[in-house]
Each structure stands twice: as C-alpha cells, then as structure tokens.
Enzyme design. Structure first.
Site, PDB file in Angstrom:
ATOM      1  CB  THR A 186      -1.088   0.024   1.232  1.00 23.49           C
ATOM      2  OG1 THR A 186      -0.082  -0.143   2.332  1.00 23.49           O
ATOM      3  CG2 THR A 186      -2.008  -0.797   1.112  1.00 23.49           C
ATOM      4  CE1 TYR A 242     -12.636  -5.030   2.239  1.00 21.40           C
ATOM      5  CE2 TYR A 242     -10.903  -6.601   2.693  1.00 21.40           C
ATOM      6  CZ  TYR A 242     -12.146  -6.039   2.952  1.00 21.40           C
ATOM      7  OH  TYR A 242     -13.171  -6.550   3.917  1.00 21.40           O
ATOM      8  CE1 TYR A 279      -1.857   0.149  -3.166  1.00 22.21           C
ATOM      9  CE2 TYR A 279      -3.217   1.952  -4.054  1.00 22.21           C
ATOM     10  CZ  TYR A 279      -3.227   0.987  -3.091  1.00 22.21           C
ATOM     11  OH  TYR A 279      -4.144   0.390  -2.397  1.00 22.21           O
ATOM     12  CD1 TRP A 321      -8.739   8.576  -0.874  1.00 18.70           C
ATOM     13  CD2 TRP A 321      -9.310  10.398   0.199  1.00 18.70           C
ATOM     14  NE1 TRP A 321      -8.446   9.647  -1.794  1.00 18.70           N
ATOM     15  CE2 TRP A 321      -8.997  10.769  -1.053  1.00 18.70           C
ATOM     16  CE3 TRP A 321      -9.760  11.357   1.159  1.00 18.70           C
ATOM     17  CZ2 TRP A 321      -8.917  12.295  -1.273  1.00 18.70           C
ATOM     18  CZ3 TRP A 321      -9.570  12.667   0.823  1.00 18.70           C
ATOM     19  CH2 TRP A 321      -9.293  12.975  -0.771  1.00 18.70           C
TER      20      TRP A 321
HETATM   21  N1  LIG Z   1      -4.701   2.288   2.571  1.00 20.44           N
HETATM   22  C1  LIG Z   1      -5.823   2.871   1.921  1.00 20.44           C
HETATM   23  O1  LIG Z   1      -5.623   4.318   1.911  1.00 20.44           O
HETATM   24  C2  LIG Z   1      -6.264   2.333   0.609  1.00 20.44           C
HETATM   25  C3  LIG Z   1      -7.149   2.869  -0.114  1.00 20.44           C
HETATM   26  C4  LIG Z   1      -7.936   2.053  -1.064  1.00 20.44           C
HETATM   27  C5  LIG Z   1      -7.789   0.743  -1.158  1.00 20.44           C
HETATM   28  N2  LIG Z   1      -6.953   0.157   0.045  1.00 20.44           N
HETATM   29  C6  LIG Z   1      -6.768  -1.294  -0.022  1.00 20.44           C
HETATM   30  O2  LIG Z   1      -7.545  -1.789   1.240  1.00 20.44           O
HETATM   31  C7  LIG Z   1      -6.888  -2.976   1.685  1.00 20.44           C
HETATM   32  C8  LIG Z   1      -6.344  -2.906   2.819  1.00 20.44           C
HETATM   33  O3  LIG Z   1      -5.536  -1.750   3.265  1.00 20.44           O
HETATM   34  P1  LIG Z   1      -4.834  -1.534   4.549  1.00 20.44           P
HETATM   35  O4  LIG Z   1      -4.894   0.158   4.503  1.00 20.44           O
HETATM   36  O5  LIG Z   1      -5.389  -2.098   5.743  1.00 20.44           O
HETATM   37  O6  LIG Z   1      -3.425  -1.714   4.374  1.00 20.44           O
HETATM   38  P2  LIG Z   1      -2.218  -1.649   5.472  1.00 20.44           P
HETATM   39  O7  LIG Z   1      -2.637  -1.208   6.609  1.00 20.44           O
HETATM   40  O8  LIG Z   1      -1.025  -1.337   4.802  1.00 20.44           O
HETATM   41  O9  LIG Z   1      -2.073  -3.230   5.689  1.00 20.44           O
HETATM   42  C9  LIG Z   1      -1.736  -4.260   4.573  1.00 20.44           C
HETATM   43  C10 LIG Z   1      -0.743  -5.539   5.341  1.00 20.44           C
HETATM   44  O10 LIG Z   1      -0.534  -6.303   4.226  1.00 20.44           O
HETATM   45  C11 LIG Z   1       0.985  -6.772   4.766  1.00 20.44           C
HETATM   46  N3  LIG Z   1       1.803  -7.101   3.693  1.00 20.44           N
HETATM   47  C12 LIG Z   1       2.317  -6.154   2.676  1.00 20.44           C
HETATM   48  N4  LIG Z   1       3.296  -6.927   1.867  1.00 20.44           N
HETATM   49  C13 LIG Z   1       3.175  -8.339   2.305  1.00 20.44           C
HETATM   50  C14 LIG Z   1       3.984  -9.321   1.947  1.00 20.44           C
HETATM   51  N5  LIG Z   1       4.639  -9.323   1.049  1.00 20.44           N
HETATM   52  N6  LIG Z   1       3.548 -10.404   2.695  1.00 20.44           N
HETATM   53  C15 LIG Z   1       2.658 -10.538   3.816  1.00 20.44           C
HETATM   54  N7  LIG Z   1       2.172  -9.295   4.228  1.00 20.44           N
HETATM   55  C16 LIG Z   1       2.416  -8.210   3.639  1.00 20.44           C
HETATM   56  C17 LIG Z   1       1.450  -5.403   5.422  1.00 20.44           C
HETATM   57  O11 LIG Z   1       2.562  -5.693   6.147  1.00 20.44           O
HETATM   58  P3  LIG Z   1       3.721  -4.512   6.221  1.00 20.44           P
HETATM   59  O12 LIG Z   1       2.692  -3.346   7.094  1.00 20.44           O
HETATM   60  O13 LIG Z   1       4.698  -5.274   7.158  1.00 20.44           O
HETATM   61  O14 LIG Z   1       4.210  -4.263   5.173  1.00 20.44           O
HETATM   62  C18 LIG Z   1       0.193  -5.067   6.360  1.00 20.44           C
HETATM   63  O15 LIG Z   1      -0.058  -5.644   7.474  1.00 20.44           O
HETATM   64  C19 LIG Z   1      -5.638  -3.303   0.498  1.00 20.44           C
HETATM   65  O16 LIG Z   1      -5.976  -4.118  -0.549  1.00 20.44           O
HETATM   66  C20 LIG Z   1      -5.291  -1.794   0.057  1.00 20.44           C
HETATM   67  O17 LIG Z   1      -5.078  -1.936  -1.416  1.00 20.44           O
HETATM   68  C21 LIG Z   1      -6.306   0.904   0.827  1.00 20.44           C
END
Ligand SMILES: NC(=O)c1ccc[n+]([C@@H]2O[C@H](COP(=O)([O-])OP(=O)(O)OC[C@H]3O[C@@H](n4cnc5c(N)ncnc54)[C@H](OP(=O)(O)O)[C@@H]3O)[C@@H](O)[C@H]2O)c1
Length: 298
Positions: A63, A100, A126, A151
């Site tokens: 992300t 997601y 991304y 967001w």
């Molecule tokens: N955040 C936003 O604003 C946003 C917006 C739109 C959509 N989304 C989508 O919503 C979903 C949830 O997002 P979120 O905000 O909860 O994301 P997040 O807080 O960044 O959590 C993602 C998790 O995935 C883990 N991860 C990443 N790379 C990995 C790997 N190679 N192996 C194992 N685990 C791994 C991360 O670990 P590390 O922390 O150690 O990297 C983290 O714990 C995602 O699909 C994202 O694309 C997010």
C-alpha cells in the site's frame, strides 16, 4: 459459525478490524508478514492448503503508493500475482475470497462519482498493480467479492487521521492538498460491511454465486478534499488536542509533488453495493467521529 476463516494481512488497518468483526463467525487464522511472504507464490499456496479455509479475507497489499514507483516488481507480486494465487486456491477449495482494491485504479478525470463499469486508467504503479490483481481474480472466477474502497484510515496503522493528530502536537501550521477529492473510509466500516455481506452471501440471501460474485465499490458516503478532511479532523478532535489545533492552509497538488501521481477525483459511487446487498456505509463525517471515539484517551 461458518468454518475456518483465513485473514491475510491481519496486522494491517483493515485486517485488524476484520478480526474484530468476524470474531464470532468462525475459527480465525490470522496471518501477516511476520509468518509468511505474499510475494512468494509457494508460501501463499502452502498457507491456504495448510489452513483449508471456507472464507479467505485478503486485507494484505503493498500500500506504499509512492514507494511502489521505485519497486514495481514487488508491488506487482503482492498486489497482482498473490491475488491470482489466492483466487486459484479459493476456487480449488470452493472457498469464498474477499479482496479489497482501490479508487486509484481511476485517473480522476471524471467530474462525478466513478461506477464499476467505468474504464480504469491508473496513474501510478500502485493503482496498476491493484488493477492487475482485480483482473486476475475476475479471470479465475469462482466465489469472489472485490470491494474497491478509498482513503482508508482507522484507529490502527499508518493513516491520515493518526498522522494529523500527531502533527497537531508538533506544528502550528499545516499545508494540505485541496484539489484531490475522495471519500475517507474507515477500516471499522469496511470490516462491518464485509461481515454483513459475507453473512448474507453464505446464508444464501443473495441467491446463487452468479448473482452476487463480482466487483463493488464500498466507501463511506460523501466526499471531501484532503484539506477539508484535515479541517474536519481538527474540528472533531478539538477537545483531545487541548486547544493545540494547527492552522490549515490549502495548497494545490502542484505545490506538493510526490513520486506517484494521484487522481484528482476518485469519489466512487456505492449504488451497486446498495442495490445488490442493501448495504450503505456511514457518512465520512460520522465514521470519523466513531473512529475518534475508539482512540485511546476518549
Ligand atoms: N490505505 C488506503 O488508503 C487504501 C485505499 C484504497 C484501498 N485500499 C486497499 O484496502 C486493503 C487494506 O489496506 P490497509 O490500509 O488495511 O493496508 P495496510 O494497513 O498497509 O495493511 C496491509 C498489510 O499487508 C501486509 N503485507 C504487505 N506486503 C506483504 C507481504 N509481502 N507479505 C505479507 N504481508 C504483507 C502489510 O505488512 P507490512 O505493514 O509489514 O508491510 C500490512 O500488514 C488493501 O487491499 C489496499 O490496497 C487501501
């Protein structure tokens, strides 16, 4: 109870809230980077085969939007390749896959809210990697739900709300971009809506797989710029900040260059989600207030 649930990305913002929402729903196996690497296809396959879940909730993703520009291979491995493998494993095991995706699949050029049939055109690595993940899951097919959101923030993790609250104690003045519009959406709302929809799907309330499987937009309602969001955070969090509210100055995207380009308007329409599942998330302002109430110190 609904069998075994595998939550991938369990330490992330959405992953933590999914563990809360699904706590009464089945036996949860929660995994994150400390126990496996999504970029390694063998580890992803082995994890699903070991757990044998009936539900896979994939909240993991690469992300870091700006970092991804210099790291496209890993972003693609985590966001696209691993998504395909999870879909293949879900199909093999006849499990439901919830995944997601992001508003950043769009280029921001539309004046109104984006609908699911609009053509994606990501502006950054991304967004491209997340779009490739969506497409891979759709190609594999089976029992899947893709929720595009935007967001995301919440009580845990790295996010805009917690950054603003921290900066309030460090700075008297903040300059925030005022020409990018979206819908701030909380991890709490996302997890609770996911739980309600998954419960309905598995109880057969939405008919056969063909009538519910697919891609849906899922965000809090309303929209705002980052600057407007910051101002509302400081307005709602006034008491917690003990009067130390920074002056917020509106700036343009051009004044705040970042490695990754971001869409100007990434507001998503939630009408398909509402029509199909009867689910509507709270307004972004109400969701903000509920999130602030969950933070320590309230
Ligand atoms: N955040 C936003 O604003 C946003 C917006 C739109 C959509 N989304 C989508 O919503 C979903 C949830 O997002 P979120 O905000 O909860 O994301 P997040 O807080 O960044 O959590 C993602 C998790 O995935 C883990 N991860 C990443 N790379 C990995 C790997 N190679 N192996 C194992 N685990 C791994 C991360 O670990 P590390 O922390 O150690 O990297 C983290 O714990 C995602 O699909 C994202 O694309 C997010």
């Amino acid at each position: 109870m609904s069998g075994r649930i595998l939550i991938v990305g369990s330490a992330g913002q959405v992953g933590v809230e999914l563990q809360r929402s699904f706590a009464d729903y089945g036996e949860i196996t929660a995994r994150d980077r400390d126990t496996f690497d999504l970029a390694d296809p063998d580890q992803v396959r082995a994890l699903v085969r070991e757990v044998e879940p009936s539900i896979i909730l994939n909240a993991a993703a690469y992300t870091a939007v700006d970092r991804a520009e210099a790291d496209p291979q890993v972003a693609m491995a985590v966001n696209a390749q691993a998504s395909r493998i999870l879909a293949e494993e879900a199909l093999r095991a006849d499990a439901l896959l919830v995944h997601y995706s992001t508003d950043y699949v769009f280029d921001g050029s539309k004046p109104g809210a984006w609908v699911e049939t609009d053509t994606p055109h990501p502006l950054n690595v991304y967004g491209a990697s997340k779009l490739a993940g969506e497409e891979a899951i759709q190609q594999v097919g089976g029992k899947y739900l893709i929720f595009r959101t935007s967001w995301v923030y919440g009580p845990h993790g790295r996010n805009f709300l917690l950054t603003m609250l921290r900066l309030a104690s460090e700075r008297d003045q903040l300059s925030i971009v005022d020409d990018q519009y979206g819908a701030p959406t909380t991890s709490i709302e996302l997890a609770d809506a996911t739980r309600a929809i998954v419960g309905g799907v598995l109880a057969g309330r939405f008919g056969s797989t063909a009538s519910w499987a697919g891609l849906y937009h899922m965000t809090c309602s309303g929209s705002v710029s980052w600057c407007g969001f910051a101002r509302e955070i400081f307005s709602q969090a006034g008491n917690r900040l003990e009067g130390k509210v920074p002056v917020v100055t509106a700036i343009s995207t051009a004044d705040y260059p970042t490695p990754a380009k971001r869409p100007r308007n990434s507001v998503l329409s939630n009408e398909k989600l509402n029509a199909r599942f009867g689910e509507r998330l709270s307004s972004w302002e109400d969701a903000l207030s509920a999130t602030l109430a969950r933070l320590p110190g309230q």
